[in-house]
Design a protein around this motif. Structure first.
Motif, mmCIF file in Angstrom:
data_model
loop_
_atom_site.group_PDB
_atom_site.id
_atom_site.type_symbol
_atom_site.label_atom_id
_atom_site.label_comp_id
_atom_site.label_asym_id
_atom_site.label_seq_id
_atom_site.Cartn_x
_atom_site.Cartn_y
_atom_site.Cartn_z
ATOM 1 N N VAL A 183 0.840 -1.198 0.000
ATOM 2 C CA VAL A 183 0.000 0.000 0.000
ATOM 3 C C VAL A 183 0.875 1.248 0.000
ATOM 4 O O VAL A 183 0.645 2.187 -0.780
ATOM 5 N N LYS A 184 1.898 1.270 0.844
ATOM 6 C CA LYS A 184 2.804 2.427 0.898
ATOM 7 C C LYS A 184 3.462 2.673 -0.456
ATOM 8 O O LYS A 184 3.578 3.814 -0.911
ATOM 9 N N TYR A 185 3.888 1.606 -1.110
ATOM 10 C CA TYR A 185 4.495 1.733 -2.428
ATOM 11 C C TYR A 185 3.498 2.346 -3.417
ATOM 12 O O TYR A 185 3.844 3.263 -4.174
ATOM 13 N N CYS A 186 2.276 1.836 -3.419
ATOM 14 C CA CYS A 186 1.260 2.353 -4.334
ATOM 15 C C CYS A 186 0.921 3.812 -4.038
ATOM 16 O O CYS A 186 0.627 4.581 -4.960
ATOM 17 N N GLN A 187 0.986 4.195 -2.773
ATOM 18 C CA GLN A 187 0.759 5.600 -2.432
ATOM 19 C C GLN A 187 1.883 6.476 -2.994
ATOM 20 O O GLN A 187 1.623 7.532 -3.579
ATOM 21 N N GLU A 188 3.112 6.036 -2.824
ATOM 22 C CA GLU A 188 4.265 6.832 -3.231
ATOM 23 C C GLU A 188 4.491 6.840 -4.738
ATOM 24 O O GLU A 188 4.834 7.868 -5.313
ATOM 25 N N LYS A 189 4.285 5.703 -5.382
ATOM 26 C CA LYS A 189 4.667 5.549 -6.791
ATOM 27 C C LYS A 189 3.501 5.541 -7.771
ATOM 28 O O LYS A 189 3.688 5.815 -8.953
ATOM 29 N N LYS A 190 2.299 5.188 -7.308
ATOM 30 C CA LYS A 190 1.177 5.016 -8.234
ATOM 31 C C LYS A 190 0.021 5.972 -7.987
ATOM 32 O O LYS A 190 -0.987 5.900 -8.674
ATOM 33 N N GLY A 191 0.149 6.822 -6.980
ATOM 34 C CA GLY A 191 -0.887 7.822 -6.737
ATOM 35 C C GLY A 191 -2.094 7.332 -5.960
ATOM 36 O O GLY A 191 -3.143 7.975 -5.971
ATOM 37 N N LEU A 192 -1.972 6.208 -5.270
ATOM 38 C CA LEU A 192 -3.070 5.704 -4.437
ATOM 39 C C LEU A 192 -3.288 6.660 -3.274
ATOM 40 O O LEU A 192 -2.348 7.059 -2.599
ATOM 41 N N MET A 193 -4.532 7.019 -3.062
ATOM 42 C CA MET A 193 -4.879 7.899 -1.949
ATOM 43 C C MET A 193 -5.792 7.120 -1.004
ATOM 44 O O MET A 193 -6.849 6.644 -1.408
ATOM 45 N N ALA A 236 -7.540 7.466 -6.560
ATOM 46 C CA ALA A 236 -6.210 7.561 -7.171
ATOM 47 C C ALA A 236 -6.052 8.932 -7.812
ATOM 48 O O ALA A 236 -6.990 9.449 -8.412
ATOM 49 N N ARG A 237 -4.873 9.506 -7.662
ATOM 50 C CA ARG A 237 -4.604 10.838 -8.214
ATOM 51 C C ARG A 237 -4.847 10.908 -9.716
ATOM 52 O O ARG A 237 -5.316 11.897 -10.231
ATOM 53 N N ASN A 238 -4.513 9.850 -10.418
ATOM 54 C CA ASN A 238 -4.630 9.846 -11.875
ATOM 55 C C ASN A 238 -5.942 9.222 -12.350
ATOM 56 O O ASN A 238 -6.051 8.846 -13.517
ATOM 57 N N ASN A 239 -6.905 9.088 -11.443
ATOM 58 C CA ASN A 239 -8.204 8.484 -11.757
ATOM 59 C C ASN A 239 -8.074 7.083 -12.350
ATOM 60 O O ASN A 239 -8.849 6.681 -13.207
ATOM 61 N N ASN A 240 -7.052 6.354 -11.887
ATOM 62 C CA ASN A 240 -6.822 4.994 -12.374
ATOM 63 C C ASN A 240 -6.888 3.989 -11.222
ATOM 64 O O ASN A 240 -6.076 3.078 -11.135
ATOM 65 N N LEU A 241 -7.862 4.161 -10.352
ATOM 66 C CA LEU A 241 -7.961 3.316 -9.163
ATOM 67 C C LEU A 241 -8.041 1.842 -9.524
ATOM 68 O O LEU A 241 -7.428 1.009 -8.862
ATOM 69 N N SER A 242 -8.773 1.490 -10.562
ATOM 70 C CA SER A 242 -8.863 0.083 -10.978
ATOM 71 C C SER A 242 -7.480 -0.496 -11.261
ATOM 72 O O SER A 242 -7.151 -1.606 -10.819
ATOM 73 N N ASP A 243 -6.667 0.256 -11.983
ATOM 74 C CA ASP A 243 -5.327 -0.214 -12.321
ATOM 75 C C ASP A 243 -4.447 -0.343 -11.085
ATOM 76 O O ASP A 243 -3.714 -1.321 -10.932
ATOM 77 N N VAL A 244 -4.522 0.636 -10.209
ATOM 78 C CA VAL A 244 -3.702 0.624 -8.995
ATOM 79 C C VAL A 244 -4.093 -0.550 -8.105
ATOM 80 O O VAL A 244 -3.222 -1.284 -7.613
ATOM 81 N N ILE A 245 -5.384 -0.763 -7.914
ATOM 82 C CA ILE A 245 -5.838 -1.871 -7.063
ATOM 83 C C ILE A 245 -5.478 -3.213 -7.693
ATOM 84 O O ILE A 245 -5.053 -4.142 -7.002
ATOM 85 N N ARG A 246 -5.616 -3.315 -9.011
ATOM 86 C CA ARG A 246 -5.220 -4.549 -9.708
ATOM 87 C C ARG A 246 -3.754 -4.857 -9.431
ATOM 88 O O ARG A 246 -3.393 -5.977 -9.056
ATOM 89 N N ASP A 247 -2.889 -3.846 -9.586
ATOM 90 C CA ASP A 247 -1.456 -4.044 -9.358
ATOM 91 C C ASP A 247 -1.164 -4.363 -7.898
ATOM 92 O O ASP A 247 -0.334 -5.227 -7.602
ATOM 93 N N LEU A 248 -1.840 -3.673 -6.992
ATOM 94 C CA LEU A 248 -1.662 -3.916 -5.560
ATOM 95 C C LEU A 248 -1.998 -5.368 -5.218
ATOM 96 O O LEU A 248 -1.229 -6.055 -4.547
ATOM 97 N N LYS A 249 -3.143 -5.831 -5.693
ATOM 98 C CA LYS A 249 -3.581 -7.192 -5.388
ATOM 99 C C LYS A 249 -2.656 -8.236 -6.011
ATOM 100 O O LYS A 249 -2.280 -9.212 -5.358
ATOM 101 N N LYS A 250 -2.264 -8.010 -7.245
ATOM 102 C CA LYS A 250 -1.402 -8.968 -7.943
ATOM 103 C C LYS A 250 -0.051 -9.096 -7.252
ATOM 104 O O LYS A 250 0.407 -10.194 -6.932
#
Length: 106
Positions: A41-51, A68-82
């Motif tokens: 989660v910390k990585y996604c916050q710092e590098k992927k814009g997860l809020m 998500a800052r870039n309105n790509n929450l689906s992508d960020v969550i997909r990457d986080l889960k994977k």
């Protein structure tokens, strides 16, 4: 973590998300596995814009209030889960004292 099949439609909004472990296995009772999730989660916050606006780690699932800052929450969550699921499965595999090795793979 399982794929519940839900889609994020309004990507600009804050969403309440529940991420569940396959078969509801209680992996987050172990600190090592919780730490893997938290570090992801910390990585996604710092590098992927997860809020993250709020969250709760339960024994077999996680609740998040997120966007998500870039309105790509689906992508960020997909990457986080994977990423997180691979790391947790790897940690379980190499833990000699782990009873969860008999659980079905994700």
């Amino acid at each position: 973590m399982s794929d519940g099949g839900y889609r994020i439609r309004n990507k600009k909004e804050i969403h309440f998300l529940t991420l569940t472990v396959v078969e509801w296995v209680d992996v987050f009772t172990r600190k090592d596995y919780r730490d893997i999730f938290i570090n992801s989660v910390k990585y996604c916050q710092e590098k992927k814009g997860l809020m993250i606006y709020g969250w709760c780690v339960m024994s077999s699932h996680v609740h998040l209030l997120a966007s998500a800052r870039n309105n790509n929450l689906s992508d960020v969550i997909r990457d986080l889960k994977k990423f997180t699921s691979k790391k947790i499965v790897e940690a379980i595999t190499y833990n000699d004292h782990e009873s969860r090795k008999e659980c079905p793979p994700g």
